[in-house]
Design an enzyme around this catalytic site. Structure first.
Site, PDB file in Angstrom:
ATOM      1  N   ARG A  94      -9.847 -11.839   3.053  1.00 28.37           N
ATOM      2  CA  ARG A  94     -10.733 -12.924   2.631  1.00 28.37           C
ATOM      3  C   ARG A  94     -10.047 -14.286   2.765  1.00 28.37           C
ATOM      4  NH1 ARG A  94     -11.262 -10.017  -3.023  1.00 28.37           N
ATOM      5  NH2 ARG A  94     -10.985  -8.330  -1.530  1.00 28.37           N
ATOM      6  N   LYS A 120       0.838  -1.198   0.000  1.00 24.29           N
ATOM      7  CA  LYS A 120       0.000   0.000   0.000  1.00 24.29           C
ATOM      8  C   LYS A 120       0.872   1.247   0.000  1.00 24.29           C
ATOM      9  CE  LYS A 120      -3.606  -2.095   2.939  1.00 24.29           C
ATOM     10  NZ  LYS A 120      -4.764  -2.030   2.042  1.00 24.29           N
TER      11      LYS A 120
END
Length: 479
Positions: A331, A257
């Site tokens: 996830r 990021k």
């Protein structure tokens, strides 16, 4: 927890408190209150806007009159209260609840949540003269007392769990590691006989085949953990399971990021923190139910052992997942935890997972609504109704086979992100649905927008969706 009393007449404890009431209240006829000469002027102003003063209001420290129409709306009432307690004038609140107030539960929950402040983390120099709310006296008519007693007990218990979750989530990530979360949960559960904790360390995670959780956590010097918290409010009956994403810090892994995107990533474990808080609330209410909360804990870091884009990992239910984006790690840990929970209790009544999973859900729904994705229509309806009752609302997004192509992989059973960058939130939920057996009702809550409270350019943990899930559980027990 903040103390509270239900009172039907004023006593000496009212002196020096902060009185919050409404124009036309029967409390205004009480001699202690009517002696305040400024009240008549305030009542006229409070027909349409909040009237507030700290002058000439003896024996009270502060008097606030909130228009009657505000009491009819939980959000409006809470928004009226919020600025009053940024700098409290008294450690005691005298709250007049004689008005019909459908939104009172939301307002009470806000007040009980004042127990937590960022100052409590001990990371700033203390402010010795700061006033903190410590006592709430709730004034009502005698016939309101029984209903109010239940309402206060429920909201205090809900807030107890929210405060625990918020305190944990607000901690800096160098302190709040997977192992720290485990130890904090064990500490909080230690004196509650109905709660017990089971922990899988990094070796047990590998031995039990949780390859997705292992893949996410293996790049960090702070190894992953799986924590299961069991609540046995009854000896037999179906187990209700809740699963929380607990990424204690998310760098994005090798799919790194940028700095701005990384700033709030200590909050990527809010799902897990809220599962812990939920279990504490359930125990505080002594609900007659069996519950398991599963916290999937890992730090998504960069390092020599970090998972690589294009690698394949195998979940504990045997499915393989191509990891084509290491920044879609939430996830992965959820998938393993959902599958593990379903194997632990095959007769589970339902599994509900919660996660700060996708920024896309914020673009779709904003900061007030949690995204709900499920293929079980009764569970969808029940959660939606509970959201409206509790003031902690959800909004459904589609979840069906039209999303199948979004998780197809040429090399594995599934891939963790769609190549076309479309339907990101629903695609993540579609991946997760493969890890819950069709016989078990399952719902996914994307709380990326609601897990934080944003005010004045700053973000702090909100404790949502604990109110929603407690209301849903209470409703489910009445069926």
């Amino acid at each position: 927890m903040l103390d509270y009393r239900i009172i039907n007449r004023l006593d000496s404890h009212a002196e020096g408190s902060h009185l919050v009431t409404w124009p036309g209240s029967p409390l205004l006829a009480d001699p202690q209150v009517s002696a305040c000469r400024i009240l008549s002027e305030m009542a006229a102003r409070a027909e349409n806007s909040v009237a507030d003063t700290v002058f000439g209001c003896a024996p009270f420290t502060r008097i606030t009159l909130i228009p009657l129409k505000f009491w009819l709306d939980g959000d409006a009432l809470t928004q009226a209260l919020r600025p009053l307690f940024n700098t409290p004038a008294s450690a005691r609140l005298l709250l007049d609840v004689t008005a019909e107030a459908p939104g009172l539960s939301v307002a009470l929950r806000y007040l009980f949540n004042l127990e937590h402040s960022l100052m409590d983390l001990g990371l700033r120099a203390p402010q010795p003269d700061a006033v903190r709310l410590q006592q709430i006296d709730v004034w009502c008519q005698p016939e309101q007392s029984a209903t109010l007693k239940t309402q206060l007990r429920q909201q205090q218990a809900i807030s107890h769990g929210m405060v625990a979750a918020r305190r944990l989530a607000d901690l800096p990530s160098e302190q709040c590691t997977p192992q720290f979360v485990v130890e904090e949960a064990q500490r909080l559960c230690a004196n509650i006989p109905a709660l017990r904790c089971d922990v899988l360390d990094e070796n047990a995670i590998v031995e039990q085949g949780l390859g997705l959780l292992h893949a996410v956590g293996k790049g960090s010097a702070r190894p992953p953990r799986l924590l299961a918290i069991h609540y046995d409010g009854v000896e037999t009956g179906p187990v209700r399971s809740y699963v929380g994403k607990g990424i204690t810090f998310d760098t994005g892994g090798l799919w790194l990021k940028d700095g701005a995107g990384m700033y709030t990533m200590k909050y990527d474990m809010c799902g897990a923190a809220n599962v812990l808080g939920l279990m504490l609330s359930i125990a505080a209410l002594a609900l007659p139910v069996r519950v398991m909360g599963v916290l999937a804990l890992a730090e998504n870091a960069i390092g020599p052992n970090a998972m690589q884009p294009g690698s394949v990992a195998r979940a504990c239910n045997g499915l393989t997942v191509e990891i084509n984006n290491t920044d879609a790690e939430g996830r992965l840990v959820l998938a393993d935890a959902i599958a593990w929970a379903s194997q632990r209790h095959p007769q589970t009544r339902y599994i509900i997972d919660m996660a700060t999973l996708t920024g896309a859900v914020v673009k779709a729904l904003g900061y007030e609504l949690s995204g709900l994705m499920t293929q079980d229509e009764p569970l969808r309806a029940a959660l939606t109704a509970a959201g409206k009752q509790s003031g902690d609302e959800v909004w459904s997004l589609p979840l069906d086979a039209r999303l199948k192509k979004q998780t197809e992989s040429a090399i594995a059973d599934l891939c963790n992100t769609p190549g076309n960058n479309a339907a990101i939130s629903a695609s993540a939920a579609w991946l997760l649905h493969y890890f819950c057996p069709p016989a078990i009702p399952w719902a996914h809550l994307d709380i990326s927008g609601t897990a934080l409270w944003r005010e004045g350019g700053k973000s702090v943990a909100s404790g949502r969706p604990i109110p929603l899930l407690i209301q849903h559980l209470l409703n489910d027990l009445q069926r």
